[in-house]
Scaffold this motif. Structure first.
Motif, PDB file in Angstrom:
ATOM      1  N   VAL A  73     -13.009  22.439 -14.686  1.00 26.15           N
ATOM      2  CA  VAL A  73     -13.623  21.150 -14.370  1.00 26.15           C
ATOM      3  C   VAL A  73     -12.588  20.373 -13.563  1.00 26.15           C
ATOM      4  O   VAL A  73     -11.469  20.150 -14.023  1.00 26.15           O
ATOM      5  CB  VAL A  73     -14.030  20.380 -15.643  1.00 26.15           C
ATOM      6  N   GLN A  74     -12.968  19.983 -12.353  1.00 26.40           N
ATOM      7  CA  GLN A  74     -12.072  19.248 -11.467  1.00 26.40           C
ATOM      8  C   GLN A  74     -12.422  17.765 -11.521  1.00 26.40           C
ATOM      9  O   GLN A  74     -13.601  17.404 -11.550  1.00 26.40           O
ATOM     10  CB  GLN A  74     -12.187  19.779 -10.038  1.00 26.40           C
ATOM     11  N   PHE A  75     -11.391  16.923 -11.524  1.00 24.16           N
ATOM     12  CA  PHE A  75     -11.546  15.481 -11.640  1.00 24.16           C
ATOM     13  C   PHE A  75     -11.089  14.808 -10.348  1.00 24.16           C
ATOM     14  O   PHE A  75     -10.057  15.152  -9.784  1.00 24.16           O
ATOM     15  CB  PHE A  75     -10.681  14.941 -12.789  1.00 24.16           C
ATOM     16  N   ASP A  76     -11.869  13.827  -9.906  1.00 21.88           N
ATOM     17  CA  ASP A  76     -11.488  12.971  -8.787  1.00 21.88           C
ATOM     18  C   ASP A  76     -12.052  11.596  -9.102  1.00 21.88           C
ATOM     19  O   ASP A  76     -13.231  11.330  -8.853  1.00 21.88           O
ATOM     20  CB  ASP A  76     -12.036  13.518  -7.463  1.00 21.88           C
ATOM     21  N   GLY A  77     -11.228  10.741  -9.706  1.00 21.02           N
ATOM     22  CA  GLY A  77     -11.723   9.445 -10.173  1.00 21.02           C
ATOM     23  C   GLY A  77     -12.787   9.655 -11.223  1.00 21.02           C
ATOM     24  O   GLY A  77     -12.570  10.345 -12.216  1.00 21.02           O
ATOM     25  N   GLU A  78     -13.975   9.110 -11.001  1.00 17.61           N
ATOM     26  CA  GLU A  78     -15.086   9.257 -11.945  1.00 17.61           C
ATOM     27  C   GLU A  78     -15.899  10.527 -11.694  1.00 17.61           C
ATOM     28  O   GLU A  78     -16.764  10.885 -12.482  1.00 17.61           O
ATOM     29  CB  GLU A  78     -16.010   8.040 -11.870  1.00 17.61           C
ATOM     30  N   LYS A  79     -15.649  11.204 -10.588  1.00 16.10           N
ATOM     31  CA  LYS A  79     -16.407  12.400 -10.205  1.00 16.10           C
ATOM     32  C   LYS A  79     -15.886  13.630 -10.953  1.00 16.10           C
ATOM     33  O   LYS A  79     -14.677  13.799 -11.133  1.00 16.10           O
ATOM     34  CB  LYS A  79     -16.282  12.609  -8.695  1.00 16.10           C
ATOM     35  N   ARG A  80     -16.814  14.490 -11.377  1.00 10.21           N
ATOM     36  CA  ARG A  80     -16.481  15.754 -12.040  1.00 10.21           C
ATOM     37  C   ARG A  80     -17.223  16.869 -11.327  1.00 10.21           C
ATOM     38  O   ARG A  80     -18.413  16.743 -11.026  1.00 10.21           O
ATOM     39  CB  ARG A  80     -16.916  15.750 -13.511  1.00 10.21           C
ATOM     40  N   SER A  81     -16.540  17.971 -11.082  1.00 10.50           N
ATOM     41  CA  SER A  81     -17.214  19.145 -10.520  1.00 10.50           C
ATOM     42  C   SER A  81     -16.720  20.376 -11.262  1.00 10.50           C
ATOM     43  O   SER A  81     -15.596  20.424 -11.758  1.00 10.50           O
ATOM     44  CB  SER A  81     -16.949  19.266  -9.011  1.00 10.50           C
ATOM     45  N   VAL A  82     -17.593  21.358 -11.354  1.00  5.31           N
ATOM     46  CA  VAL A  82     -17.299  22.570 -12.104  1.00  5.31           C
ATOM     47  C   VAL A  82     -17.156  23.731 -11.129  1.00  5.31           C
ATOM     48  O   VAL A  82     -17.980  23.925 -10.239  1.00  5.31           O
ATOM     49  CB  VAL A  82     -18.420  22.879 -13.120  1.00  5.31           C
ATOM     50  N   VAL A  83     -16.069  24.502 -11.322  1.00  4.53           N
ATOM     51  CA  VAL A  83     -15.831  25.708 -10.538  1.00  4.53           C
ATOM     52  C   VAL A  83     -15.861  26.872 -11.513  1.00  4.53           C
ATOM     53  O   VAL A  83     -15.085  26.906 -12.483  1.00  4.53           O
ATOM     54  CB  VAL A  83     -14.469  25.654  -9.818  1.00  4.53           C
ATOM     55  N   ASP A  84     -16.782  27.808 -11.295  1.00  6.15           N
ATOM     56  CA  ASP A  84     -16.868  28.990 -12.155  1.00  6.15           C
ATOM     57  C   ASP A  84     -15.814  30.015 -11.758  1.00  6.15           C
ATOM     58  O   ASP A  84     -15.464  30.138 -10.582  1.00  6.15           O
ATOM     59  CB  ASP A  84     -18.259  29.620 -12.048  1.00  6.15           C
ATOM     60  N   GLY A  85     -15.308  30.761 -12.760  1.00  3.10           N
ATOM     61  CA  GLY A  85     -14.377  31.844 -12.490  1.00  3.10           C
ATOM     62  C   GLY A  85     -15.115  33.000 -11.849  1.00  3.10           C
ATOM     63  O   GLY A  85     -16.335  32.974 -11.758  1.00  3.10           O
ATOM     64  N   PRO A  86     -14.426  33.986 -11.358  1.00  3.57           N
ATOM     65  CA  PRO A  86     -12.992  34.212 -11.507  1.00  3.57           C
ATOM     66  C   PRO A  86     -12.171  33.355 -10.537  1.00  3.57           C
ATOM     67  O   PRO A  86     -12.685  32.864  -9.546  1.00  3.57           O
ATOM     68  CB  PRO A  86     -12.836  35.691 -11.181  1.00  3.57           C
ATOM     69  N   PHE A  87     -10.905  33.217 -10.879  1.00  4.59           N
ATOM     70  CA  PHE A  87      -9.987  32.443 -10.062  1.00  4.59           C
ATOM     71  C   PHE A  87      -9.045  33.397  -9.338  1.00  4.59           C
ATOM     72  O   PHE A  87      -8.593  34.392  -9.901  1.00  4.59           O
ATOM     73  CB  PHE A  87      -9.237  31.438 -10.924  1.00  4.59           C
TER      74      PHE A  87
END
Length: 141
Positions: free
Chosen positions: A55-69
């Motif tokens: 889960v990536q944070f930028d201020g109030e914004k949240r976005s989800v990145v699925d694996g694999p990394f």
């Protein structure tokens, strides 16, 4: 002092390759030593990053990145939580560890931050809340 001891991922661990019986036996014997010495407070292996998310944070914004990394060398395949007198003691224990992977591998050791390390940023209320929460989860360290 508490330390997070992290087994770094490899191509094999990210591919989900199971360990050999010999490695499992060696790691269980090592974990027994850690527990008997009062060092090990917790730990587990982790599933490959393909089964996880970030889960990536930028201020109030949240976005989800699925694996694999992509960067395997930056991933953690397993961890322990240890209580040691010093970093030198933790290093000495890691040097006794069986190689946790079939080929070259790496274990990272990091001191755990104590709330007191944040100084004036910690109000008496936050300190009391943290102590209460730690007690509720059974962590009296």
């Amino acid at each position: 002092m508490r330390f997070m001891v992290m087994v770094k991922a490899t191509k094999d661990s990210e591919a989900g390759a199971p360990p050999t019986k010999e490695l499992v036996d060696a790691m269980m014997a090592y974990n027994e030593e850690l527990v008997k010495a009062g060092i090990m407070k917790g730990g587990d292996g982790l599933q490959p990053s393909a089964k996880g998310a970030r889960v990536q944070f930028d201020g109030e914004k949240r976005s989800v990145v699925d694996g694999p990394f992509a960067e395997t060398k930056e991933l953690v395949a397993g961890y322990w939580l240890w209580e040691c007198k010093s970093l030198d003691e933790a290093i000495a224990w890691v040097k006794r560890c069986p190689n946790p992977m079939p080929g070259p591998s790496e274990i990272e050791i990091r001191p755990v931050v104590d709330l007191a390390d944040f100084g004036d940023a910690v109000s008496p209320e936050a300190d009391a809340a943290w102590k209460r929460l730690k007690k509720e989860v059974g962590d009296n360290a």
